[in-house]
Design a protein around this motif. Structure first.
Motif, short mmCIF file in Angstrom:
data_model
loop_
_atom_site.label_atom_id
_atom_site.label_comp_id
_atom_site.label_asym_id
_atom_site.label_seq_id
_atom_site.Cartn_x
_atom_site.Cartn_y
_atom_site.Cartn_z
N TYR A 193 -43.44 63.89 26.13
CA TYR A 193 -42.79 63.87 24.81
C TYR A 193 -41.29 63.69 24.94
N LYS A 194 -40.74 64.12 26.04
CA LYS A 194 -39.30 64.05 26.25
C LYS A 194 -38.78 62.61 26.33
N ILE A 195 -39.64 61.65 26.72
CA ILE A 195 -39.17 60.29 26.96
C ILE A 195 -40.00 59.20 26.27
N LEU A 196 -41.29 59.45 26.02
CA LEU A 196 -42.18 58.35 25.61
C LEU A 196 -42.04 57.92 24.16
N PHE A 197 -41.59 58.81 23.29
CA PHE A 197 -41.65 58.51 21.85
C PHE A 197 -40.28 58.54 21.18
N LEU A 198 -39.25 58.22 21.92
CA LEU A 198 -37.89 58.29 21.38
C LEU A 198 -37.69 57.35 20.21
N ASP A 199 -38.41 56.25 20.16
CA ASP A 199 -38.21 55.27 19.09
C ASP A 199 -38.96 55.63 17.81
N TYR A 255 -33.87 66.40 51.07
CA TYR A 255 -34.69 66.46 49.87
C TYR A 255 -34.47 65.26 48.95
N ARG A 256 -33.56 64.37 49.31
CA ARG A 256 -33.25 63.23 48.44
C ARG A 256 -34.27 62.10 48.69
N PHE A 257 -35.44 62.26 48.07
CA PHE A 257 -36.57 61.36 48.32
C PHE A 257 -36.28 59.93 47.90
N TRP A 258 -35.34 59.73 46.97
CA TRP A 258 -35.05 58.39 46.46
C TRP A 258 -34.26 57.54 47.46
N ARG A 259 -33.84 58.13 48.55
CA ARG A 259 -33.08 57.38 49.56
C ARG A 259 -33.97 56.77 50.64
N GLN A 260 -35.26 56.90 50.49
CA GLN A 260 -36.16 56.41 51.52
C GLN A 260 -37.46 55.92 50.89
N GLY A 261 -38.24 55.22 51.68
CA GLY A 261 -39.58 54.81 51.30
C GLY A 261 -39.66 54.02 50.01
N PHE A 262 -40.66 54.36 49.20
CA PHE A 262 -40.94 53.62 47.97
C PHE A 262 -39.72 53.54 47.07
N TRP A 263 -39.07 54.68 46.80
CA TRP A 263 -37.98 54.69 45.84
C TRP A 263 -36.79 53.85 46.33
N ARG A 289 -33.56 49.25 44.70
CA ARG A 289 -32.75 48.10 45.14
C ARG A 289 -31.26 48.34 44.88
N GLY A 290 -30.79 49.52 45.29
CA GLY A 290 -29.37 49.83 45.19
C GLY A 290 -28.97 50.55 43.92
N LYS A 291 -29.83 50.61 42.93
CA LYS A 291 -29.52 51.34 41.71
C LYS A 291 -29.63 52.84 41.98
N PRO A 292 -28.88 53.66 41.26
CA PRO A 292 -28.96 55.11 41.49
C PRO A 292 -30.22 55.71 40.89
N TYR A 293 -30.60 56.86 41.42
CA TYR A 293 -31.69 57.66 40.82
C TYR A 293 -31.01 58.73 39.99
N HIS A 294 -31.37 58.80 38.71
CA HIS A 294 -30.68 59.65 37.74
C HIS A 294 -31.46 60.93 37.46
N ILE A 295 -30.76 61.98 37.08
CA ILE A 295 -31.36 63.26 36.72
C ILE A 295 -31.62 63.27 35.21
N ASN A 328 -42.51 63.73 38.74
CA ASN A 328 -41.61 64.29 37.73
C ASN A 328 -41.56 63.28 36.59
N LEU A 329 -42.53 63.35 35.71
CA LEU A 329 -42.79 62.29 34.75
C LEU A 329 -41.56 61.88 33.95
N ASP A 330 -40.88 62.86 33.36
CA ASP A 330 -39.74 62.56 32.48
C ASP A 330 -38.57 61.95 33.23
N GLN A 331 -38.53 62.14 34.52
CA GLN A 331 -37.43 61.64 35.34
C GLN A 331 -37.82 60.37 36.10
N ASP A 332 -39.01 60.37 36.66
CA ASP A 332 -39.45 59.21 37.42
C ASP A 332 -39.62 57.97 36.54
#
Length: 315
Positions: A94-100, A151-159, A164-170, A206-210
Motif C-alpha cells: 500500500y505504501k507504493i503501489l496505489f499512489l496514483d 550488509y550493503r547488498f546492492w553493491r554486489q550480485g544481482f542489484w 548499472r551505477g544508479k544508487p539504491y535508495h531508502i 523489502n517490497l516497498d523499497q526494492d
C-alpha cells in the motif's frame, strides 16, 4: 498546505497488536516533530486500514490542539493484482503501489514519512524542492559507516548488475510529484513490475523499497541530498549534525530495539514522547499513559484493556 503521507513500520516479529501500539507511539512523535519545525499548514494522510480505535479517538483532538488537518484514506486491492498474504507485506505494498489512485486528483504533491522518523527541518523546504521532473524523489543509502559495508547488498550480485551505477535508495522518506506520477503512468509501471516480481518468493524481500529501486530505469527517481535522511546504522555519526530527519532504521548488526535506540540516538525524542503521551493520557483519561516501563509484554492473550501497558513496553 504541506501534505504528508504516513504508513506503518516493519513489525519485526513481535505481537501484532503490541506492534501497532508502538507504531502509534512513534507516529505521534513524528507528527509533533514535523509541526514544531515546519512553518506552514500541514495535512497528514493516514491509511486507515491498520489504525487502532484508540488512535482514531485521539487524532481529532490532536489535530485541534496542534492546528493540523488530517484525512483517513484507503483503497480496495484490485482483484487482478497478485495479493500478498502477510499483513506486513500488504502494508508495504500500500505504501507504493496505489499512489496514483489513493489520493484525490486535486492533490499535486505529497511527502511520505515513516512513523519512526524524527524531523529536524522545515518540511516545506523538501516540499518545494525541484526534483527535476521526476515522479519520485528518495534519499540514497548512506555509505560512510564502513562497519556496515558487508550488509550493503546492492553493491554486489544481482542489484549491482541491475542498477548499472544508479544508487539504491531508502524508502523511509520520499516525495511524490502526483501530477508527473499520473502523467507518466508511473503507477501502472510499478504495478506491472510488481505483478511480475511478486510471484517469485525470492523477489522483493523489502517490497516497498526494492520495487521503486528496481523500476527506476522506467520510473526515474531524483536522489535527494543525503542530509534529508540520516540513520545511525548506515550513516555513522560524522554527518549526524547535518541531519534534517533522523530515521530509526533497523541495524542488522546489533538488532537494537527501536525504543531503546530512539532514546539514545535522538536527543529530543524523550521530550516529544512525554508530550505525546501526556496529551493522549489527558484525552483518554488514562493516568498511566504518562508513565514508562521497560517490562516487555509477551502475553498474546492480553485483554484490550492492557493496550496501554503494551504501548509503554520496551521491545
Amino acid at each position: 498546505m504541506l501534505d504528508i503521507y504516513v504508513s506503518i513500520l516493519h513489525p519485526n516479529g513481535f505481537l501484532l497488536r503490541d506492534y501497532f501500539c508502538r507504531y502509534e507511539r512513534f507516529l505521534k512523535i513524528m507528527i509533533l516533530s514535523v509541526l514544531k519545525n515546519t512553518n506552514r499548514p500541514v495535512k497528514f494522510w493516514f491509511i486507515k486500514n491498520y489504525l487502532s480505535p484508540q488512535f482514531k479517538d485521539v487524532i481529532p483532538h490532536m489535530a485541534q490542539e496542534y492546528g493540523f488537518e488530517y484525512e483517513l484514506i484507503t483503497y480496495k486491492w484490485p482483484t487482478w493484482l497478485h495479493k500478498q498474504t502477510e499483513k506486513q507485506r500488504i502494508i508495504w505494498a500500500y505504501k507504493i503501489l496505489f499512489l496514483d489512485v489513493i489520493f484525490p486528483l486535486s492533490l499535486e504533491k505529497v511527502i511520505f514519512v515513516d512513523a519512526d522518523q524524527v524531523v529536524r527541518a522545515d518540511m516545506g523546504e523538501l516540499y518545494d524542492m525541484d526534483i527535476k521532473g521526476r515522479p519520485l524523489a528518495y534519499t540514497p543509502f548512506c555509505h560512510n559507516n564502513k562497519d556496515m559495508d558487508g550488509y550493503r547488498f546492492w553493491r554486489q550480485g544481482f542489484w549491482k548488475d541491475h542498477l548499472r551505477g544508479k544508487p539504491y535508495h531508502i524508502s523511509a522518506l520520499y516525495v511524490v510529484d502526483l501530477v508527473k506520477f499520473r502523467q507518466t503512468a508511473a503507477g501502472d509501471h510499478l504495478r506491472v513490475f510488481y505483478e511480475t516480481l511478486s510471484k517469485d518468493p525470492n523477489s522483493l524481500s523489502n517490497l516497498d523499497q526494492d520495487l521503486p529501486n528496481y523500476a527506476q530505469h522506467n520510473v526515474p527517481i531524483f536522489s535527494l541530498p543525503q542530509e534529508w535522511l540520516w540513520c545511525e546504522s548506515w550513516c555513522g555519526n560524522s554527518t549526524k549534525s547535518k541531519a534534517k530527519t533522523i530515521d530509526l532504521c533497523n541495524n542488522p548488526m546489533t538488532k537494537e530495539p527501536k525504543l531503546q535506540g530512539a532514546k539514545r540516538i535522538v536527543s529530543e525524542w524523550v521530550d516529544l514522547d512525554a508530550e505525546a503521551r501526556q496529551f493522549t493520557g489527558r484525552i483518554l483519561g488514562l493516568e498511566n499513559e504518562t508513565q514508562d516501563t521497560a517490562s516487555p509484554v509477551n502475553n498474546a492473550e492480553a485483554s484490550t484493556g492492557e493496550s496501554v501497558q503494551e504501548d509503554m513496553a520496551e521491545l
